[in-house]
Design an enzyme around this catalytic site. Structure first.
Site, PDB file in Angstrom:
ATOM      1  CG  ASP A 128      18.121 -12.810  -3.094  1.00  0.00           C
ATOM      2  OD1 ASP A 128      17.455 -12.710  -2.045  1.00  0.00           O
ATOM      3  OD2 ASP A 128      18.567 -11.833  -3.707  1.00  0.00           O
ATOM      4  CG  ASP A 138      25.470  -4.506  -9.370  1.00  0.00           C
ATOM      5  OD1 ASP A 138      24.258  -4.585  -9.037  1.00  0.00           O
ATOM      6  OD2 ASP A 138      26.274  -5.432  -9.195  1.00  0.00           O
ATOM      7  CD  GLU A 186      25.799  -9.073  -8.373  1.00  0.00           C
ATOM      8  OE1 GLU A 186      25.325  -8.012  -8.840  1.00  0.00           O
ATOM      9  OE2 GLU A 186      26.353  -9.133  -7.252  1.00  0.00           O
ATOM     10  CG  HIS A 195      22.051  -6.850  -7.818  1.00  0.00           C
ATOM     11  ND1 HIS A 195      23.228  -6.466  -7.236  1.00  0.00           N
ATOM     12  CD2 HIS A 195      21.164  -6.931  -6.789  1.00  0.00           C
ATOM     13  CE1 HIS A 195      23.076  -6.324  -5.939  1.00  0.00           C
ATOM     14  NE2 HIS A 195      21.818  -6.596  -5.628  1.00  0.00           N
TER      15      HIS A 195
HETATM   16  C1  GLP Z   1      20.587  -7.188  -2.105  1.00  0.00           C
HETATM   17  C2  GLP Z   1      19.440  -8.152  -2.438  1.00  0.00           C
HETATM   18  C3  GLP Z   1      18.474  -7.546  -3.416  1.00  0.00           C
HETATM   19  C4  GLP Z   1      18.245  -6.106  -3.024  1.00  0.00           C
HETATM   20  C5  GLP Z   1      19.487  -5.309  -3.249  1.00  0.00           C
HETATM   21  C6  GLP Z   1      19.397  -3.880  -2.754  1.00  0.00           C
HETATM   22  O1  GLP Z   1      21.845  -7.657  -2.334  1.00  0.00           O
HETATM   23  N1  GLP Z   1      19.846  -9.441  -2.910  1.00  0.00           N
HETATM   24  O2  GLP Z   1      17.264  -8.286  -3.431  1.00  0.00           O
HETATM   25  O3  GLP Z   1      17.237  -5.549  -3.825  1.00  0.00           O
HETATM   26  O4  GLP Z   1      20.631  -5.948  -2.783  1.00  0.00           O
HETATM   27  O5  GLP Z   1      19.466  -3.797  -1.362  1.00  0.00           O
HETATM   28  P1  GLP Z   1      19.082  -2.478  -0.565  1.00  0.00           P
HETATM   29  O6  GLP Z   1      17.628  -2.325  -0.687  1.00  0.00           O
HETATM   30  O7  GLP Z   1      19.529  -2.732   0.844  1.00  0.00           O
HETATM   31  O8  GLP Z   1      19.850  -1.381  -1.188  1.00  0.00           O
END
Ligand code: GLP
Length: 261
Positions: free
Chosen positions: A67, A136, A143, A138
């Site tokens: 992404d 949440d 989302e 995702h």
């Molecule tokens: C981000 C990314 C995701 C990631 C998630 C969790 O927004 N777009 O790919 O898995 O949130 O992030 P973290 O591992 O820092 O909690």
């Protein structure tokens, strides 16, 4: 879905790096799917260490990120393309042009999303996709209420995700872009093997839904229950709301020697 509960992020990094190392050994031209966020960092650190030790090479491999924020300047340190380069790609030996990401600065956004899907297909698809999970539920930036059949497209980030990610923008939620490009859930589901990593209490609810909840667009990660080869690597805190945790532990303890993750 295989659920493995480990002691800490370092153990998680080692188990994931074993799988990626074995893949590159049998298929040096493998295609890796890379996630940003803090969760996969232990995997990247472990892979970089193994590269330094001469145990693994990415010279013939390709990689695709999940992404990208829309509109962050090309040199912004939080642009996911730059993040992946900083935390992983620049530390190993990917060839120039081997790491791909969706173009969050494209003037033709639908065209850029279609081009990304084409590039993934032309590369032969992702062999191992690393995933984190949002609080949440995702995955990538899909989302809640995302189509379970979605492909790469633009999405609006939830307030929750922007607050979660504000820590990367000096704590300023307004500095976090409101739009992103993300591989869709169907795009992610096309990868051959999905390795999802989660640590900490804040992920426990999302992990509970992912592994044991009903499949629902409200918890987008639950679509992974339809994938034939998913490995979920957790620490104790992230696993703390799993009803069948004793069964997952027993399964991993009794895993046949010949069976990889
Ligand atoms: C981000 C990314 C995701 C990631 C998630 C969790 O927004 N777009 O790919 O898995 O949130 O992030 P973290 O591992 O820092 O909690």
């Amino acid at each position: 879905m295989e659920v493995i509960v480990l002691q800490n992020a370092e153990e998680i990094g080692a188990v994931a790096a074993d799988a990626i190392g074995a893949l590159l050994h049998r298929k040096p031209t493998a295609v890796l799917g890379l996630a940003t966020g803090s969760s996969p960092m232990a995997i990247y650190d472990e892979l970089a260490a193994r590269f330094d030790a001469g145990m693994v090479s990415f010279a013939q491999a390709q990689a695709f990120t999940l992404d990208e924020y829309v509109g962050l300047p090309a040199d912004h340190p939080e642009r996911y393309w730059n993040v992946i380069n900083a935390v992983f790609a620049s530390r190993v030996d990917f060839a120039a042009g081997a790491v791909h990401g969706p173009d969050g600065l494209a003037t033709d956004i639908p065209g850029a999303c279609a081009a990304y899907e084409d590039a993934l297909r032309d590369a032969g698809g992702v062999d191992i996709q690393i995933l984190g999970i949002g609080t949440d539920g995702h995955v990538a930036f899909n989302e809640p209420a995302s189509s379970l059949a979605s492909r790469t497209r633009i999405k609006t980030l939830t307030r929750q995700t922007r607050e979660d990610n504000a820590r990367f923008f000096g704590g300023d939620v307004d500095a976090v872009p409101s739009h992103c490009l993300t591989q869709g859930l169907a795009t992610i589901m096309s990868a051959a093997h999905l390795i999802l990593v989660a640590t900490g209490h804040r992920k426990a609810e999302a992990v509970h839904h992912l592994v044991e909840g009903p499949i629902s667009a409200l918890w987008p990660a639950t679509v992974l229950q339809h994938h034939p080869h998913v490995t979920v690597l957790l620490d104790e805190d992230a696993a703390s709301r799993l009803a069948l945790i004793d069964y997952y532990r027993e399964t991993y303890r009794g895993k046949p020697e010949w069976q990889d993750i």
